[in-house]
Design a protein around this motif. Structure first.
Motif, PDB file in Angstrom:
ATOM      1  N   THR A  48      92.680  15.445  -4.803  1.00  0.00           N
ATOM      2  CA  THR A  48      93.367  16.651  -4.347  1.00  0.00           C
ATOM      3  C   THR A  48      94.581  16.320  -3.472  1.00  0.00           C
ATOM      4  O   THR A  48      95.056  17.187  -2.746  1.00  0.00           O
ATOM      5  CB  THR A  48      92.404  17.554  -3.550  1.00  0.00           C
ATOM      6  OG1 THR A  48      91.801  16.772  -2.518  1.00  0.00           O
ATOM      7  CG2 THR A  48      91.316  18.117  -4.437  1.00  0.00           C
ATOM      8  N   THR A  49      95.053  15.082  -3.518  1.00  0.00           N
ATOM      9  CA  THR A  49      96.263  14.620  -2.813  1.00  0.00           C
ATOM     10  C   THR A  49      96.098  14.480  -1.300  1.00  0.00           C
ATOM     11  O   THR A  49      97.074  14.259  -0.589  1.00  0.00           O
ATOM     12  CB  THR A  49      97.508  15.510  -3.042  1.00  0.00           C
ATOM     13  OG1 THR A  49      97.385  16.711  -2.266  1.00  0.00           O
ATOM     14  CG2 THR A  49      97.702  15.860  -4.502  1.00  0.00           C
ATOM     15  N   GLN A  69     102.804  15.186  -5.852  1.00  0.00           N
ATOM     16  CA  GLN A  69     101.763  15.908  -5.128  1.00  0.00           C
ATOM     17  C   GLN A  69     101.890  17.420  -5.222  1.00  0.00           C
ATOM     18  O   GLN A  69     100.911  18.131  -5.401  1.00  0.00           O
ATOM     19  CB  GLN A  69     101.780  15.474  -3.658  1.00  0.00           C
ATOM     20  CG  GLN A  69     101.465  13.996  -3.510  1.00  0.00           C
ATOM     21  CD  GLN A  69     101.211  13.600  -2.088  1.00  0.00           C
ATOM     22  OE1 GLN A  69     101.864  14.107  -1.179  1.00  0.00           O
ATOM     23  NE2 GLN A  69     100.291  12.703  -1.878  1.00  0.00           N
ATOM     24  N   ARG A  70     103.127  17.894  -5.102  1.00  0.00           N
ATOM     25  CA  ARG A  70     103.295  19.350  -5.117  1.00  0.00           C
ATOM     26  C   ARG A  70     102.892  19.942  -6.461  1.00  0.00           C
ATOM     27  O   ARG A  70     102.278  21.010  -6.526  1.00  0.00           O
ATOM     28  CB  ARG A  70     104.746  19.701  -4.800  1.00  0.00           C
ATOM     29  CG  ARG A  70     104.874  20.882  -3.862  1.00  0.00           C
ATOM     30  CD  ARG A  70     106.318  21.098  -3.487  1.00  0.00           C
ATOM     31  NE  ARG A  70     106.817  22.302  -4.122  1.00  0.00           N
ATOM     32  CZ  ARG A  70     106.520  23.527  -3.734  1.00  0.00           C
ATOM     33  NH1 ARG A  70     105.721  23.726  -2.707  1.00  0.00           N
ATOM     34  NH2 ARG A  70     107.004  24.568  -4.346  1.00  0.00           N
ATOM     35  N   ARG A  73      99.207  20.073  -6.491  1.00  0.00           N
ATOM     36  CA  ARG A  73      98.666  21.094  -5.577  1.00  0.00           C
ATOM     37  C   ARG A  73      98.792  22.502  -6.137  1.00  0.00           C
ATOM     38  O   ARG A  73      97.949  23.360  -5.907  1.00  0.00           O
ATOM     39  CB  ARG A  73      99.383  21.026  -4.228  1.00  0.00           C
ATOM     40  CG  ARG A  73      99.031  19.792  -3.445  1.00  0.00           C
ATOM     41  CD  ARG A  73      99.789  19.754  -2.128  1.00  0.00           C
ATOM     42  NE  ARG A  73      99.589  18.467  -1.481  1.00  0.00           N
ATOM     43  CZ  ARG A  73     100.562  17.736  -0.967  1.00  0.00           C
ATOM     44  NH1 ARG A  73     101.816  18.170  -0.990  1.00  0.00           N
ATOM     45  NH2 ARG A  73     100.297  16.594  -0.404  1.00  0.00           N
TER      46      ARG A  73
ATOM     47  N   VAL B  86      96.005  21.049   1.124  1.00  0.00           N
ATOM     48  CA  VAL B  86      95.849  21.041  -0.333  1.00  0.00           C
ATOM     49  C   VAL B  86      96.689  22.126  -0.994  1.00  0.00           C
ATOM     50  O   VAL B  86      96.977  22.058  -2.180  1.00  0.00           O
ATOM     51  CB  VAL B  86      94.356  21.175  -0.713  1.00  0.00           C
ATOM     52  CG1 VAL B  86      94.165  21.180  -2.223  1.00  0.00           C
ATOM     53  CG2 VAL B  86      93.562  20.026  -0.128  1.00  0.00           C
ATOM     54  N   THR B  87      97.127  23.105  -0.240  1.00  0.00           N
ATOM     55  CA  THR B  87      97.989  24.137  -0.823  1.00  0.00           C
ATOM     56  C   THR B  87      99.384  23.546  -1.054  1.00  0.00           C
ATOM     57  O   THR B  87      99.733  22.517  -0.466  1.00  0.00           O
ATOM     58  CB  THR B  87      98.142  25.361   0.106  1.00  0.00           C
ATOM     59  OG1 THR B  87      98.904  24.960   1.238  1.00  0.00           O
ATOM     60  CG2 THR B  87      96.799  25.909   0.544  1.00  0.00           C
TER      61      THR B  87
END
Ligand code: ATP
Ligand code: MG
Lengths: 319, 244
Positions: A48-49, A69-70, A73, B86-87
């Motif tokens: 989940t980064t 990552q974005r 996410r 995590v968002t």
């Protein structure tokens, strides 16, 4: 939906995750099972980064967990082991700001929040401070937050811990429903073996940061443990002569009891009982023990995962 | 999709909401510097209000933004910080939004201080004061990001956060001439002050509140504020990425 190659995380000298290769197809529901400290949460945190892997790579929802990552996410949901909702906040506010964080407009965030509050039974507590909620209520709020943006891939770290049996059933239903309606891919960790057994079509057993088994619950049980038929007799002599009669099953005798290990035990029992009766040496008691995932676990790791109250599939039949 | 501004607003309003729901603590802390001023200014020579008020405004903003990480420490422990990480919220928005939650109430407080001091002979230039607050905000966003980074570093040892915060804040304040002028101090002290970015911010505030807008002090303050914000935001984003 997700692939990892040699995914590894070391914390100083702790090898929390030690080379995991994992492939999850779209729409799968996978349960990660393992004792405390096995590396389940650490694995999810890399996927989940949240933390960078020490080595190895992972692509989640089509993107690299380190370099994109974005992108990752935006496509995943995560319900961690802790409390997602801030304790000084109110539940509904948190749900709305969570929706905003995922780019929902104010109105759709409000509407989604209201729907989830309703479906997770949070109506009475959603406008109270989170710190005043019970553990189970807080857990349901966390789950609602993870679902706000209807992610295509959902990670849940021990989602049902702290829930009472009714809410646990409710949550399982929710997860299965999510999957049926939106084809959500789900990766969850749990300590409840019956939960993994009944929900997941794929169970991955992790120990010391490595995958030690990966299969359907039925296959795991058949392969690693198998069924047992336990026959009871009135006297040891009866048991001994019965052992000779069913020698083809290679029984083990213990006092007045015989244990037969075999696949598909329920289908064999009538045949065995008939044989014994024909030989004038009928069993007085019969028990079919089907393996649980805990038995698999015990076999694989030498440790038991069972907590009090876990269902056990023993059927005792008086003859 | 979202923008950095929208993300910052999401974080900021999430942070501010509990405060607005329970405004007593913030009202109380807003009045504190007035008490401080009331007890301190009678001790100062005449006409020093002009010198002193901008310093007080800087000081309360500084204290507030250095607390950015304290609420975070608790949220790191409970898990809500992890949930936010995590968002897809942009990382700088997490830093800026949290810092702004501390800074914005202090700006309301600055308005209050100015309003209370005006009848006692405090003169201020509106355009200058607004530009001054922009510079102060930039500096304090940087300080807030530093406080955030400090909270990440002390997540398993809370004492570290408080020790470092307390150890840094007073030298920073004293070496910027916020409460007492540095000009009459020994050479080494003045040298240290020149290395302190806050000194330039404080000088700029004094110049700007007095209406001296196009001055080298303003320029120095702008540079110090922008540089502090840039460096600390960069460091904060890095710390977030590498934090276990
Ligand atoms: N941030 C960290 N720093 C140092 N060690 C860590 C950190 N996080 C996890 N570990 C260690 O890594 C190992 C794996 O931990 P992890 O949390 O992944 O286990 P888990 O399978 O989720 O266990 P549980 O069932 O108790 O949740 C443990 O030995 C743990 O102590
Ligand atoms: Mg865990």
């Amino acid at each position: 939906m997700m692939e990892t190659y040699g995914l590894t995380k070391h914390f100083k000298d702790v090898r929390a995750v030690d080379g995991i290769d994992l492939n999850v197809a779209p729409g799968e529901l996978v349960a990660l099972l393992g004792p405390n400290g096995a590396g389940k949460s650490t694995t999810l945190r890399m996927l989940t980064t949240l933390i960078p892997p020490t080595s190895g790579t992972a692509r989640v929802a089509g993107f690299d967990v380190v370099r994109q990552q974005r992108e990752v996410r935006m496509r995943i949901g995560y319900i961690g082991q802790g409390n997602g909702a801030g304790h000084s906040q109110r539940g509904r506010d948190e749900l709305i700001s969570q929706g905003r964080a995922y780019g929902l407009g104010v109105r759709s965030a409000r509407a989604r929040a209201a729907t989830l509050i309703e479906s997770l039974g949070l109506g009475e507590v959603a406008d109270r401070r989170v710190s005043s909620l019970s553990g189970g209520q807080r857990r349901r709020l966390d789950i609602a937050m993870g679902l706000i943006h209807e992610p295509g891939l959902l990670f849940l770290d021990e989602p049902s811990t702290g829930l009472d049996p009714q809410n646990r059933a409710n949550l399982q239903e929710h997860i299965l429903d999510l999957r049926a309606r939106h084809e959500t891919t789900i990766v969850l960790t749990t300590h409840y073996l019956d939960e993994a057994d009944s929900m997941a079509e794929r169970v991955i057993v992790i120990d010391h940061g490595r995958i030690i088994a990966d299969d359907t619950p039925a296959q795991l049980k058949a392969e690693h443990v198998g069924d047992r038929i336990i026959l009871g007799f009135d006297h040891e002599t009866d048991a001994a002569s019965a052992a000779a009669a069913v020698a083809r099953f290679d029984p083990e005798r213990q006092d007045t009891r015989l244990t037969i290990r075999t696949q598909g035990a329920p289908r064999r029992v009538p045949e065995i009982l008939d044989d014994l009766r024909t030989l004038g040496n009928p069993a007085t008691e019969v028990e079919v023990v089907r393996p649980t995932l805990d038995d698999v676990f015990l076999k694989l790791t030498g440790r038991s995962l069972r907590e009090g109250g876990t269902a056990d599939s023993r059927e005792l039949v008086e003859v | 999709m979202t923008t950095l501004v929208a993300d910052t607003r999401t974080v900021f309003s999430r942070e501010l909401r509990p405060v607005l729901r329970d405004p007593f603590t913030i009202i109380f802390s807003m009045v504190q510097p007035l008490v401080f001023l009331a007890l301190f200014t009678p001790l100062l020579p005449d006409d020093s209000l002009q010198w002193f008020v901008p310093g007080i405004i800087v000081m309360s903003c500084l204290f507030a933004s250095s607390m950015t990480g304290s609420n975070l420490l608790f949220e790191i422990q409970t898990g809500s910080h992890e949930r936010m990480l995590v968002t897809p919220l942009r990382r700088p928005a997490l830093l800026i939004g949290r810092a702004l939650k501390e800074i914005v109430p202090m700006f309301a407080q600055a308005a209050l201080i100015v309003a209370v001091c005006a009848p006692f002979g405090f003169r201020f230039n509106l355009v200058g004061a607004l530009l001054g607050l922009v510079i102060l905000a930039a500096f304090c966003i940087g300080l807030g990001a530093l406080s955030y980074t400090l909270a990440l570093a002390s997540k398993n040892q809370e004492w570290l956060f408080w020790t470092v915060q307390q150890t840094l804040i007073f030298p920073l304040l004293l070496l910027a001439g916020v409460l007492l002028p540095i000009d009459n101090g020994p050479g080494w002290l003045q040298a240290l002050a020149r290395g302190n970015p806050l000194s330039y911010v404080v000088d700029a505030e004094r110049a700007l509140f007095a209406g001296d807008i196009l001055s080298s002090a303003t320029f120095g303050g702008l540079v110090a504020g922008a540089a502090t914000a840039a460096v600390e935001l960069w460091a904060g984003v890095r710390a977030m990425r590498n934090s276990d």
